[in-house]
Design an enzyme around this catalytic site. Structure first.
Site, PDB file in Angstrom:
ATOM      1  N   ASP A 270      68.569 -21.866  42.310  1.00 11.70           N
ATOM      2  CA  ASP A 270      67.751 -21.149  41.331  1.00 11.70           C
ATOM      3  C   ASP A 270      68.627 -20.363  40.369  1.00 11.70           C
ATOM      4  OD1 ASP A 270      65.702 -19.976  39.946  1.00 11.70           O
ATOM      5  OD2 ASP A 270      65.242 -18.487  41.485  1.00 11.70           O
ATOM      6  N   LYS A 277      69.149 -15.715  35.497  1.00 14.24           N
ATOM      7  CA  LYS A 277      69.564 -14.592  36.320  1.00 14.24           C
ATOM      8  C   LYS A 277      70.942 -14.088  35.882  1.00 14.24           C
ATOM      9  CE  LYS A 277      67.407 -16.390  40.576  1.00 14.24           C
ATOM     10  NZ  LYS A 277      66.524 -15.250  40.913  1.00 14.24           N
ATOM     11  N   ASP A 347      61.814 -17.405  36.012  1.00 15.01           N
ATOM     12  CA  ASP A 347      62.449 -17.040  37.280  1.00 15.01           C
ATOM     13  C   ASP A 347      61.418 -16.699  38.349  1.00 15.01           C
ATOM     14  OD1 ASP A 347      64.586 -16.672  38.984  1.00 15.01           O
ATOM     15  OD2 ASP A 347      64.888 -14.571  38.426  1.00 15.01           O
ATOM     16  N   ARG A 351      56.531 -19.558  43.210  1.00 17.44           N
ATOM     17  CA  ARG A 351      55.073 -19.594  43.366  1.00 17.44           C
ATOM     18  C   ARG A 351      54.461 -20.811  42.674  1.00 17.44           C
ATOM     19  NH1 ARG A 351      54.735 -13.804  40.716  1.00 17.44           N
ATOM     20  NH2 ARG A 351      56.771 -13.848  41.744  1.00 17.44           N
TER      21      ARG A 351
END
Length: 500
Positions: A270, A277, A347, A351
């Protein structure tokens, strides 16, 4: 077929055995000690007396007292012992405070102190065989990764022998071993770098692991995902050249009356996508598939333990990367089943893939559904590094959290406040993937997922953002890096449901 169809390396672990007598070749014996009112005391019963005479036990205590040994929990003291073998004493604290988790942690600490020993025996199983086996099995785990091996760096396997006197000891030992091996599988997967574990390779590796135990598996590739409308998985995964997958695994024992779906987040790396990030510590994002690893390990354990409950596991897998094909803030996607979602932050991708998989799993109308995910930084803010947050339908949520605490995987029930209902709504779609508030981020993610859970399904969402990957120092039976949480919680939940 992916060229990376097997794990490149697995962690090393002690070999655990159960015997009725002390092995002939022994390098040390591990005993437990309690804090007495005025002095330390040897902990144990039949097995301790079976190995050591009264005089030998007294001599061991004298040696321990001479070196100032403490019996505080997880302390380790080595003494010459007797003519049988040297002794390693591990502290358990006060006898009246002993519980399974204290025993597991002490056993794990003892296991980590065995460098240089090839064959050891222990009397600790006398105090709780399952807890001791779990502690030694998990505590002895070491992951060297892909470092070049030298003679000096080779891990020599230590054999730990538990002495058995009970008629049910073998069954207890075997079950504990199966659960330990399941946790270790999850650890190995989470520790594997994303260069070797990506959606295509992961789906094949996981499918192969499940097939070894007679489980049925189905892999959906990017074309099949598109044909069937998995908009969340595709949105997240299409930014990478390594395209997404969805793996389904089924355990269907005869005469099982209850059913449960397990869903695990499988983000193999990720970056945050377009909402990228910070670079610091981004390497830890190899662990963002920890939920899916725990789900895989759990269904394999269910099959190996022959649990009488129908289990279906769903592992959505994607790599969240920025590119010209990546999804963007402001996009609207359509999830499996038709719910639309406005993207405010790429980010908050976990979900999105979970929502598709939960909606898909709900079509089977299971009695129960649990999802696990390294989902939110808000979990860390609220509960810290070691405690999972559990949300969902009240009774089942509370039961899962309680089970976690009982097996030593700390968990706490969290609410889904009604004021979040409006905050997850979007003016241009059914939902938005994050709210406009910095408050209650963990619960907001749970509230988003709630929209995809089918009617009349008992549901628990477990946020393991902190507990799945230990970035601090090792403790008890928990190593650095992958922990394998919450496999033991989930296996116990399945056991309880299958027996009720």
């Amino acid at each position: 077929m992916s060229k990376d169809a097997t794990l490149p390396v697995r962690g090393t672990v002690a070999e655990l055995k159960l015997e009725k007598k002390l092995p002939k070749k022994i390098d040390a014996i591990i005993v437990a000690i309690f804090e007495g009112e005025d002095s330390i005391e040897l902990a144990g019963g039949e097995i301790l007396d079976f190995i050591f005479s009264t005089e030998q036990q007294a001599d061991i205590l004298t040696q321990l007292e001479a070196v100032g040994a403490k019996a505080t929990a997880n302390s380790i003291t080595r003494v010459p012992g007797t003519d049988v073998a040297p002794v390693i004493a591990v502290g358990l604290g006060k006898a009246d405070l002993l519980d399974d988790e204290t025993l597991r942690r002490a056993s794990g600490t003892a296991a980590r102190s065995l460098g240089g020993f090839e064959n050891v025996a222990t009397t600790i199983g006398d105090l709780g065989l399952a807890a001791a086996v779990t502690g030694f099995g998990l505590g002895s785990y070491s992951y060297a990764g892909l470092r070049k091996e030298t003679e000096e760096s080779k891990d020599k396997t230590t054999t730990v022998t538990f002495i058995s006197t009970g008629k049910d000891d073998k069954d207890v030992f075997v079950e504990a071993q199966i659960i330990v091996e399941s946790v270790l599988l999850a650890r190995d997967l989470v520790n594997t770098p994303s260069s070797h574990l990506y959606p295509e390779s992961y789906s094949v590796i996981a499918s192969n692991e499940a097939s070894k135990h007679g489980l049925q598996t189905t892999i959906l590739d990017e074309k099949q995902l598109a044909d069937q409308g998995f908009g969340g998985i595709l949105a997240v995964g299409n930014g990478s050249s390594r395209k997404p997958r969805l793996l389904r695994i089924d355990w269907k024992p005869r005469k099982a009356k209850k059913s449960i779906a397990l869903v695990g987040k499988g983000i193999t790396f990720d970056t945050g996508g377009i909402s990228i990030k910070p670079g610091a510590s981004m390497e830890n994002m190899i662990s963002d598939m920890g939920g899916s690893a725990s789900v895989l390990a759990t269904i394999i354990a269910a099959a190996r333990l022959n649990l009488s409950i129908n289990v279906s596991a769903f592992l959505p897998m994607a790599e969240n990367m920025p590119s010209g094909d990546a999804f963007r803030p402001g996009d609207v996607i359509t999830h499996f089943g038709g719910i639309t979602s406005e993207i405010l932050n790429t980010d908050a991708e976990g979900r999105l893939i979970l929502a598709d998989a939960i909606a898909y799993a709900s079509e089977d109308k299971p009695d129960y559904l649990i999802d696990a995910a390294t989902l939110t930084g808000a979990q860390l803010v609220a509960l810290g590094l070691r405690t999972s947050g559990v949300m969902g339908t009240d009774e089942f949520r509370d039961s899962v959290a309680k089970t976690g605490r009982e097996v030593g995987e700390q968990a706490w029930a969290m609410p889904l406040p009604e004021e979040l209902d409006e905050q997850v709504k979007s003016p241009v779609a059914d939902l938005r993937n994050v709210t406009n508030s910095r408050f209650a981020g963990m619960s907001a993610a749970g509230r988003y997922l709630q929209e995809f859970v089918g009617a009349d399904i008992e549901w628990a969402h477990v946020d393991i953002a902190g507990p799945a990957y230990n970035t601090a120092g090792e403790f008890g039976y928990t190593p650095k890096r992958a922990t394998g949480q919450p496999v033991r919680t989930f296996v116990q939940v399945l056991k309880d449901l299958s027996e009720s």
